[in-house]
Scaffold this active site. Structure first.
Site, PDB file in Angstrom:
ATOM      1  N   ASP A  40      34.575-131.037  -8.815  1.00 63.40           N
ATOM      2  CA  ASP A  40      34.407-130.009  -9.844  1.00 63.40           C
ATOM      3  C   ASP A  40      33.888-128.716  -9.216  1.00 63.40           C
ATOM      4  OD1 ASP A  40      33.988-129.606 -12.988  1.00 63.40           O
ATOM      5  OD2 ASP A  40      32.342-128.635 -11.926  1.00 63.40           O
ATOM      6  N   LYS A  70      37.157-123.313 -12.975  1.00 57.46           N
ATOM      7  CA  LYS A  70      36.815-122.668 -14.252  1.00 57.46           C
ATOM      8  C   LYS A  70      36.924-121.151 -14.135  1.00 57.46           C
ATOM      9  CE  LYS A  70      33.208-126.215 -14.473  1.00 57.46           C
ATOM     10  NZ  LYS A  70      32.701-126.303 -13.091  1.00 57.46           N
ATOM     11  N   HIS A 103      34.619-121.337 -18.563  1.00 59.81           N
ATOM     12  CA  HIS A 103      33.292-121.752 -18.076  1.00 59.81           C
ATOM     13  C   HIS A 103      32.195-121.632 -19.139  1.00 59.81           C
ATOM     14  CE1 HIS A 103      31.009-122.162 -14.029  1.00 59.81           C
ATOM     15  NE2 HIS A 103      30.331-122.746 -14.989  1.00 59.81           N
TER      16      HIS A 103
END
Ligand code: A2P
Length: 268
Positions: A40, A70, A103
């Protein structure tokens, strides 16, 4: 776990928010070596290039790794989200992402959230990304997306750890088949000092980190723990040989707030 579009997502991810440079390359290579298959990142972490390099230099084929990034607050909006996405792909040296998220929600600008989501829908339809979702969206932020948009998010990534369960939002996500991911599942390390959690972890002969990770999973939430240490990477994955009892789950679920980051989704 399986996302609402039928795609597989590995049930533990590896968080990368605090590492950059050479340390990041080394860290990600180690994580892949010990078996993490879900990484991630985010454009604001400023480590996408290093993560791309680590993936290239590892022996693990790209298709076996689930990669999330993101779009940051300052790139929201239709055109700038598309631009940010392609910059992310270039940084990571990839031709698709497994998951792309907004995000943070933008408070007081409903249309900006919608325009950003529409850019994600376009990327999804064009198969540049295999799944799309949001991060730090509370129920009222998700309502905007669900009211205005075509595709229901597949994921919502939230700060989630004992004492901060965001029950209303998590229950709503479950109802809508949106998978919740936990950032800071160890409360940035702060959970590990809690006496109640230590007491429960001891019962299972497990560390508090392992307890928190398992607790996420038993709540149906995907934990994204971070560590810079290879032994702790292994420790955080070694959670398949125990089950937290119903009573202990209930006890942890009912713990009062005792630590949280100061990042408030209602202030952005
Ligand atoms: P370190 O990098 O020295 O291992 P979170 O994932 O909630 O953000 O928490 C990350 C913090 O927790 C980091 O400070 C990390 O430190 C620490 N940490 C991660 N895994 C463990 C573990 N198994 N035992 C102790 N500390 C851990």
């Amino acid at each position: 776990m399986i996302l609402n579009n039928g795609n597989y997502i590995p049930s533990i991810g590896f968080g990368t928010s605090l590492i950059q440079g050479e340390e990041c390359v080394k860290n990600i290579k180690q994580a892949l070596k010990v078996g993490y298959r879900h990484i991630d990142t985010a454009s604001v972490y400023e480590n996408e290039k290093e993560i791309g390099q680590a993936i290239k230099e590892s022996d693990v084929p790209r298709e076996e790794i689930f990669i999330t990034s993101k779009v940051w607050k300052d790139s929201m909006g239709y055109e700038s989200t598309l631009k940010s996405f392609y910059k992310t792909l270039e940084n990571l040296q990839l031709d698709y992402l497994d998951l792309f998220l907004i995000h943070w929600p933008r408070n007081n600008d409903r249309q900006l959230n919608i325009d950003t989501w529409k850019a994600l829908e376009k990327l999804y339809k064009e198969k540049k990304v295999k799944a799309i979702g949001v991060s730090n969206f509370l129920k009222h932020h998700l309502d905007i997306i669900l009211e205005e948009c075509e595709i229901i998010p597949m994921v919502n990534q939230l700060e989630f750890h004992p004492g901060l369960m965001r029950k209303e939002t998590v229950d709503f996500c479950k109802e809508k088949n949106i998978i919740v991911e936990a950032w800071a599942p160890l409360g940035k390390g702060k959970m590990l000092e809690n006496e109640e959690l230590k007491r429960i972890a001891n019962k299972y002969n497990k560390s508090v980190a392992q307890l928190c990770i398992k607790w996420c999973l038993q709540n149906g939430v995907i934990p994204l723990p971070k560590t810079t240490n290879e032994n702790r990477m292994k420790e955080n994955k070694d959670i398949n040989d125990f089950e937290i009892s119903k009573e202990d789950m209930l006890f942890i679920n009912n713990m009062e707030f005792f630590y949280g980051s100061t990042m408030d989704p209602n202030k952005s």
